[in-house]
Design a protein around this motif. Structure first.
Motif, short mmCIF file in Angstrom:
data_model
loop_
_atom_site.label_atom_id
_atom_site.label_comp_id
_atom_site.label_asym_id
_atom_site.label_seq_id
_atom_site.Cartn_x
_atom_site.Cartn_y
_atom_site.Cartn_z
N VAL A 137 16.89 41.69 7.75
CA VAL A 137 15.88 40.65 7.97
C VAL A 137 15.78 39.78 6.72
CG1 VAL A 137 13.44 40.22 8.45
CG2 VAL A 137 14.59 42.19 9.50
N ALA A 138 15.79 38.47 6.93
CA ALA A 138 15.67 37.53 5.81
C ALA A 138 14.29 36.86 5.85
CB ALA A 138 16.77 36.47 5.88
N LEU A 139 13.47 37.11 4.84
CA LEU A 139 12.18 36.45 4.70
C LEU A 139 12.40 35.24 3.80
CD1 LEU A 139 10.02 39.63 4.04
CD2 LEU A 139 10.49 38.53 6.23
N ILE A 140 12.43 34.07 4.41
CA ILE A 140 12.80 32.85 3.69
C ILE A 140 11.56 31.99 3.54
CG2 ILE A 140 14.31 30.84 3.65
CD1 ILE A 140 16.14 32.40 5.62
N ALA A 141 11.07 31.87 2.31
CA ALA A 141 9.87 31.08 2.02
C ALA A 141 10.28 29.74 1.42
CB ALA A 141 8.96 31.83 1.06
N GLY A 142 9.69 28.67 1.93
CA GLY A 142 9.90 27.34 1.38
C GLY A 142 8.57 26.62 1.22
N PRO A 143 8.58 25.44 0.67
CA PRO A 143 7.33 24.71 0.48
C PRO A 143 6.56 24.45 1.78
CG PRO A 143 9.10 23.74 -0.80
CD PRO A 143 9.74 24.75 0.09
N LEU A 196 13.07 41.17 23.11
CA LEU A 196 12.15 40.18 22.53
C LEU A 196 12.56 38.75 22.90
CD1 LEU A 196 11.62 41.70 18.95
CD2 LEU A 196 10.24 42.07 21.00
N ALA A 197 13.02 38.56 24.11
CA ALA A 197 13.57 37.27 24.54
C ALA A 197 12.56 36.15 24.35
CB ALA A 197 13.99 37.35 25.99
N GLY A 198 13.02 35.07 23.69
CA GLY A 198 12.22 33.87 23.54
C GLY A 198 11.13 33.93 22.49
N LEU A 199 11.00 35.04 21.77
CA LEU A 199 9.93 35.18 20.78
C LEU A 199 10.42 34.73 19.40
CD1 LEU A 199 8.47 38.63 21.87
CD2 LEU A 199 7.69 36.35 22.50
N TRP A 200 9.45 34.52 18.51
CA TRP A 200 9.77 34.12 17.14
C TRP A 200 9.97 35.34 16.26
CZ3 TRP A 200 10.98 29.23 16.37
CH2 TRP A 200 10.45 28.25 17.21
N GLN A 201 10.84 35.18 15.26
CA GLN A 201 11.13 36.26 14.32
C GLN A 201 11.61 35.65 13.01
OE1 GLN A 201 14.48 38.31 16.12
NE2 GLN A 201 15.93 36.81 15.35
N PRO A 202 11.52 36.37 11.90
CA PRO A 202 12.28 35.96 10.73
C PRO A 202 13.77 36.03 11.08
CG PRO A 202 10.70 37.69 10.18
CD PRO A 202 10.77 37.62 11.67
N PRO A 203 14.60 35.18 10.51
CA PRO A 203 16.03 35.29 10.80
C PRO A 203 16.53 36.71 10.54
CG PRO A 203 15.59 33.28 9.60
CD PRO A 203 14.31 34.06 9.59
N LEU A 204 17.34 37.21 11.46
CA LEU A 204 17.86 38.56 11.29
C LEU A 204 19.27 38.65 11.83
CD1 LEU A 204 17.86 40.19 14.22
CD2 LEU A 204 15.43 40.41 13.76
N TRP A 205 19.95 39.69 11.37
CA TRP A 205 21.31 39.97 11.78
C TRP A 205 21.39 41.44 12.21
CZ3 TRP A 205 19.68 36.53 8.35
CH2 TRP A 205 20.25 35.25 8.38
N PRO A 215 15.01 42.41 -2.89
CA PRO A 215 14.66 43.40 -1.86
C PRO A 215 13.22 43.24 -1.39
CG PRO A 215 15.85 44.43 -3.68
CD PRO A 215 15.51 43.04 -4.13
N ALA A 216 12.99 43.38 -0.10
CA ALA A 216 11.65 43.22 0.47
C ALA A 216 11.25 44.44 1.29
CB ALA A 216 11.59 41.96 1.31
N GLY A 217 11.87 45.57 1.01
CA GLY A 217 11.45 46.80 1.66
C GLY A 217 12.17 47.08 2.96
N GLN A 218 11.87 48.24 3.51
CA GLN A 218 12.50 48.69 4.74
C GLN A 218 11.44 49.04 5.77
OE1 GLN A 218 15.02 51.90 3.27
NE2 GLN A 218 16.79 50.53 3.24
#
Length: 357
Positions: free
Chosen positions: A235-241, A255-264, A290-293
């Motif tokens: 999971v990528a937690l990407i923070a921007g301005p 989780l079809a059609g739902l929002w998520q942080p980008p993930l692979w 690292p942002a935890g597990q």
């Protein structure tokens, strides 16, 4: 196997004295009972009730549900899981408005034909709200009857469930089908619980063959569950301005059609993930931290997630299928599934970086 003595009189007397005062019982309109039954699929009563109250306050009628924007619907459902239930509720509500003038039909077969409505839910609504003499057999009821008859048949087999349903109906008083069905569900939820039933509190203990045999807790019988496969997820937690980057999942699958942080759906180290994020953004995000597990269990798979944090110091356009979401967006308009609750507090409270164009 000989039939038991009548169970309805002591069962209904017990239910009258001990049944929980639940909101959908106090005002048992077809719509309210239907929504409650859908919410309680795969969800404990204590977890579902706050959702039910919010849902009813926001969408008090079938027409309100039919007209609700999808984002609002998912926001009301956020964290409850099994989001296909919410989709099917709305599909069914629209059909009810089109075919039945916004009122749920009083016929079992018509109810059963609605999206997301199975035999049990159709039976619950038809009996509780319309007094129809039909069964409403869920896992609680199967457990009660397996113990009452000391029957170790595999309750996951359709033929066994049909046999149990015939027993349920043999004891159902036609003039009290709704209270009878509710009482059986309540007995299974409060007294005849899995593993360790409270036989001393049971109104049917004196005729229960499982209790007489000395070990009712071993029933009902069903095959052991297959172990869930473990799926590594990065999971990528990407923070921007302008907020946190959210990505909408595809219209099919989990989780079809739902929002998520980008993930692979694979295990990526920091270097590989940085490259993947760069391809998504069209720009190098810089080093990750690292942002935890966390893990999340779905019905058929367990996600084992590793989080990484990326902080952008300049504004970038959101990639296709993505948005930048502020803490206010996350709180009010952008539903985030419970699978990501381990990172939700960070996303809602952490100060976003100042940025340049």
């Amino acid at each position: 196997m000989p039939e038991l003595a009548p169970i309805a009189p002591p069962l209904l007397a017990w239910f009258h004295e001990n049944g929980r005062k639940l909101p959908f019982r106090q005002h048992p309109t077809p719509y309210r009972v239907w929504v409650s039954e859908i919410m309680l699929q795969q969800t404990r009563m204590t977890a579902a009730l706050p959702y039910y109250e919010r849902f009813m306050a926001a969408l008090p009628t079938v027409a309100d549900l039919a007209a609700c924007e999808e984002e609002q619907l998912f926001k009301l459902w956020e964290g409850l899981g099994y989001y296909s239930r919410a989709r099917n509720l709305q599909k069914a509500a629209r059909l009810v408005c089109e075919r039945y003038g916004g009122e749920l039909p009083d016929d079992w077969e018509a109810l059963r034909a609605l999206p997301g409505v199975g035999d049990y839910t159709a039976g619950a609504v038809a009996s509780i709200c319309f007094g129809k003499a039909v069964p409403a057999v869920d896992g609680n009821v199967l457990r009660v009857f397996a113990r009452l008859y000391n029957d170790d048949s595999d309750i996951t087999r359709p033929a066994v469930k049909r046999a149990f349903t015939r027993r349920v109906m043999a004891h159902q008083p036609p003039d009290a089908s709704g209270p009878y069905n509710e009482a059986l569900m309540e007995l299974g939820a409060l007294v005849c619980v899995p593993g360790n039933p409270d036989c001393a509190a049971c109104p049917l203990a004196h005729i229960c063959r499982g209790r007489a045999a000395g070990n009712p807790g071993r029933l009902p019988c069903k095959p052991p569950k297959k172990p869930r496969p473990a799926q590594p997820v990065t999971v990528a937690l990407i923070a921007g301005p302008d907020g946190w980057l959210l990505q909408r999942r595809g219209e099919g699958g989990l989780l079809a059609g739902l929002w998520q942080p980008p993930l692979w759906d694979t295990a990526l180290d920091e270097a590989a993930l940085r490259e993947a994020v760069a391809r998504l953004l069209g720009a190098d995000p810089g080093p990750g931290a690292p942002a935890g597990q966390a893990k999340h269990i779905f019905s058929h798979v367990e996600w084992r997630m590793t989080g990484w944090r990326f902080t952008l110091t300049r504004r970038l356009p959101a990639p296709e299928g993505c948005v930048w979401a502020t803490a206010a967006d996350l709180a009010d308009t952008r539903p985030l599934p419970g699978a990501f609750k381990a990172w939700r507090r960070v996303m809602e409270t952490e100060k976003l970086p100042a940025g340049t164009l």
